[in-house]
Write a protein that holds these residues in place. Structure first.
Motif, PDB file in Angstrom:
ATOM      1  N   LEU A 137      62.200 -58.369  -9.260  1.00 37.33           N
ATOM      2  CA  LEU A 137      63.003 -57.280  -9.814  1.00 37.33           C
ATOM      3  C   LEU A 137      62.571 -56.928 -11.230  1.00 37.33           C
ATOM      4  O   LEU A 137      62.519 -55.757 -11.610  1.00 37.33           O
ATOM      5  CB  LEU A 137      64.489 -57.653  -9.799  1.00 37.33           C
ATOM      6  N   LYS A 138      62.234 -57.939 -12.009  1.00 39.04           N
ATOM      7  CA  LYS A 138      61.780 -57.722 -13.385  1.00 39.04           C
ATOM      8  C   LYS A 138      60.475 -56.912 -13.382  1.00 39.04           C
ATOM      9  O   LYS A 138      60.308 -55.974 -14.163  1.00 39.04           O
ATOM     10  CB  LYS A 138      61.581 -59.068 -14.079  1.00 39.04           C
ATOM     11  N   ALA A 139      59.557 -57.271 -12.481  1.00 42.19           N
ATOM     12  CA  ALA A 139      58.287 -56.550 -12.377  1.00 42.19           C
ATOM     13  C   ALA A 139      58.517 -55.100 -11.944  1.00 42.19           C
ATOM     14  O   ALA A 139      57.887 -54.176 -12.480  1.00 42.19           O
ATOM     15  CB  ALA A 139      57.358 -57.265 -11.403  1.00 42.19           C
ATOM     16  N   LYS A 140      59.427 -54.894 -10.996  1.00 46.70           N
ATOM     17  CA  LYS A 140      59.726 -53.528 -10.542  1.00 46.70           C
ATOM     18  C   LYS A 140      60.348 -52.714 -11.671  1.00 46.70           C
ATOM     19  O   LYS A 140      60.021 -51.538 -11.863  1.00 46.70           O
ATOM     20  CB  LYS A 140      60.662 -53.555  -9.335  1.00 46.70           C
ATOM     21  N   ALA A 141      61.255 -53.336 -12.426  1.00 51.20           N
ATOM     22  CA  ALA A 141      61.892 -52.641 -13.543  1.00 51.20           C
ATOM     23  C   ALA A 141      60.860 -52.266 -14.598  1.00 51.20           C
ATOM     24  O   ALA A 141      60.889 -51.156 -15.153  1.00 51.20           O
ATOM     25  CB  ALA A 141      62.992 -53.511 -14.148  1.00 51.20           C
ATOM     26  N   ALA A 142      59.926 -53.170 -14.879  1.00 50.89           N
ATOM     27  CA  ALA A 142      58.878 -52.893 -15.862  1.00 50.89           C
ATOM     28  C   ALA A 142      57.998 -51.746 -15.388  1.00 50.89           C
ATOM     29  O   ALA A 142      57.625 -50.861 -16.178  1.00 50.89           O
ATOM     30  CB  ALA A 142      58.049 -54.147 -16.111  1.00 50.89           C
ATOM     31  N   LEU A 144      58.856 -49.318 -13.340  1.00 51.94           N
ATOM     32  CA  LEU A 144      59.635 -48.079 -13.431  1.00 51.94           C
ATOM     33  C   LEU A 144      59.712 -47.584 -14.871  1.00 51.94           C
ATOM     34  O   LEU A 144      59.637 -46.387 -15.133  1.00 51.94           O
ATOM     35  CB  LEU A 144      61.042 -48.287 -12.866  1.00 51.94           C
ATOM     36  N   LYS A 145      59.851 -48.505 -15.817  1.00 50.95           N
ATOM     37  CA  LYS A 145      59.898 -48.128 -17.241  1.00 50.95           C
ATOM     38  C   LYS A 145      58.568 -47.511 -17.657  1.00 50.95           C
ATOM     39  O   LYS A 145      58.546 -46.506 -18.363  1.00 50.95           O
ATOM     40  CB  LYS A 145      60.222 -49.335 -18.105  1.00 50.95           C
ATOM     41  N   LEU A 146      57.443 -48.095 -17.212  1.00 50.85           N
ATOM     42  CA  LEU A 146      56.123 -47.537 -17.526  1.00 50.85           C
ATOM     43  C   LEU A 146      55.982 -46.128 -16.954  1.00 50.85           C
ATOM     44  O   LEU A 146      55.469 -45.225 -17.620  1.00 50.85           O
ATOM     45  CB  LEU A 146      55.021 -48.434 -16.999  1.00 50.85           C
ATOM     46  N   GLU A 147      56.437 -45.942 -15.704  1.00 51.08           N
ATOM     47  CA  GLU A 147      56.370 -44.629 -15.075  1.00 51.08           C
ATOM     48  C   GLU A 147      57.194 -43.607 -15.864  1.00 51.08           C
ATOM     49  O   GLU A 147      56.770 -42.497 -16.108  1.00 51.08           O
ATOM     50  CB  GLU A 147      56.870 -44.685 -13.632  1.00 51.08           C
ATOM     51  N   LYS A 148      58.410 -44.006 -16.272  1.00 52.85           N
ATOM     52  CA  LYS A 148      59.292 -43.119 -17.025  1.00 52.85           C
ATOM     53  C   LYS A 148      58.659 -42.756 -18.365  1.00 52.85           C
ATOM     54  O   LYS A 148      58.668 -41.601 -18.782  1.00 52.85           O
ATOM     55  CB  LYS A 148      60.655 -43.784 -17.239  1.00 52.85           C
ATOM     56  N   ASP A 149      58.086 -43.763 -19.041  1.00 53.61           N
ATOM     57  CA  ASP A 149      57.458 -43.518 -20.335  1.00 53.61           C
ATOM     58  C   ASP A 149      56.288 -42.548 -20.204  1.00 53.61           C
ATOM     59  O   ASP A 149      56.080 -41.682 -21.051  1.00 53.61           O
ATOM     60  CB  ASP A 149      56.995 -44.829 -20.978  1.00 53.61           C
ATOM     61  N   SER A 150      55.505 -42.673 -19.138  1.00 55.74           N
ATOM     62  CA  SER A 150      54.338 -41.790 -18.952  1.00 55.74           C
ATOM     63  C   SER A 150      54.790 -40.374 -18.607  1.00 55.74           C
ATOM     64  O   SER A 150      54.123 -39.415 -18.967  1.00 55.74           O
ATOM     65  CB  SER A 150      53.389 -42.340 -17.901  1.00 55.74           C
ATOM     66  N   VAL A 151      55.933 -40.213 -17.938  1.00 55.49           N
ATOM     67  CA  VAL A 151      56.449 -38.890 -17.599  1.00 55.49           C
ATOM     68  C   VAL A 151      56.985 -38.223 -18.858  1.00 55.49           C
ATOM     69  O   VAL A 151      56.850 -37.020 -19.061  1.00 55.49           O
ATOM     70  CB  VAL A 151      57.563 -38.987 -16.509  1.00 55.49           C
ATOM     71  N   ASP A 152      57.598 -38.989 -19.753  1.00 58.16           N
ATOM     72  CA  ASP A 152      58.159 -38.445 -20.993  1.00 58.16           C
ATOM     73  C   ASP A 152      57.087 -37.937 -21.944  1.00 58.16           C
ATOM     74  O   ASP A 152      57.352 -37.153 -22.847  1.00 58.16           O
ATOM     75  CB  ASP A 152      59.023 -39.497 -21.699  1.00 58.16           C
ATOM     76  N   LEU A 153      55.853 -38.425 -21.797  1.00 60.79           N
ATOM     77  CA  LEU A 153      54.764 -38.002 -22.698  1.00 60.79           C
ATOM     78  C   LEU A 153      54.385 -36.609 -22.383  1.00 60.79           C
ATOM     79  O   LEU A 153      54.233 -35.643 -22.575  1.00 60.79           O
ATOM     80  CB  LEU A 153      53.538 -38.899 -22.556  1.00 60.79           C
TER      81      LEU A 153
END
Length: 153
Positions: A137-142, A144-153
């Protein structure tokens, strides 16, 4: 349809499957061996129908009916035709059984949310996640956070 005496079975009980299973345990060294189950069509009678179906045919007597009830079993089941030496078994209906085909089968591994006797029976139940599940779950959350950060750029 494959149940023994199908009309009688559906009228006085329910068709079923009987599993004949052997388990062998060796002690030195300790090992458990399981033979392949032999599956046969069967019928489980409703308790109210045991006397008219089995006792009235002379397949069991009053003493056997009483012994079955005294051993906390509550009805009888059979494999084979009632007119040709059926295999009769005094059976107990498990109050703890659930039909996992009708629900999420993952919940049926060990104890599940449908068990309402956990505290009374002092059942040991896994609570929370295992360390492995937490890591996934921790790996999946990380991720998802990376994906969100790349979309925000």
């Amino acid at each position: 349809q494959a149940a023994p005496n199908p009309t009688l079975c559906t009228t006085y009980g329910a068709s079923a499957m009987a599993f004949d299973q052997r388990v062998f345990v060796s002690f030195n060294p300790f090992n458990v061996y399981v033979a392949q189950a032999d599956v046969k069509p069967a019928c489980v009678l409703r308790q109210a129908n045991v006397v008219p179906v089995l006792q009235d045919r002379g397949l069991i007597n009053k003493k056997e009916v009483k012994q079955c009830k005294d051993n906390m079993s509550n009805t009888w089941a059979f494999v084979g035709d009632l007119n040709d030496y059926p295999q009769l078994s005094c059976v107990y209906r498990s109050e703890d059984a659930q039909n996992e085909f009708l629900s999420n089968p993952k919940l049926g591994i060990g104890e599940d949310v449908y068990d309402d006797d956990r505290e009374m029976m002092r059942k040991s139940i896994k609570t929370g996640l295992t360390e492995g599940e937490k890591a996934v779950l921790k790996a999946k959350a990380a991720a998802l956070k990376l994906e969100k950060d790349s979309v925000d750029l």
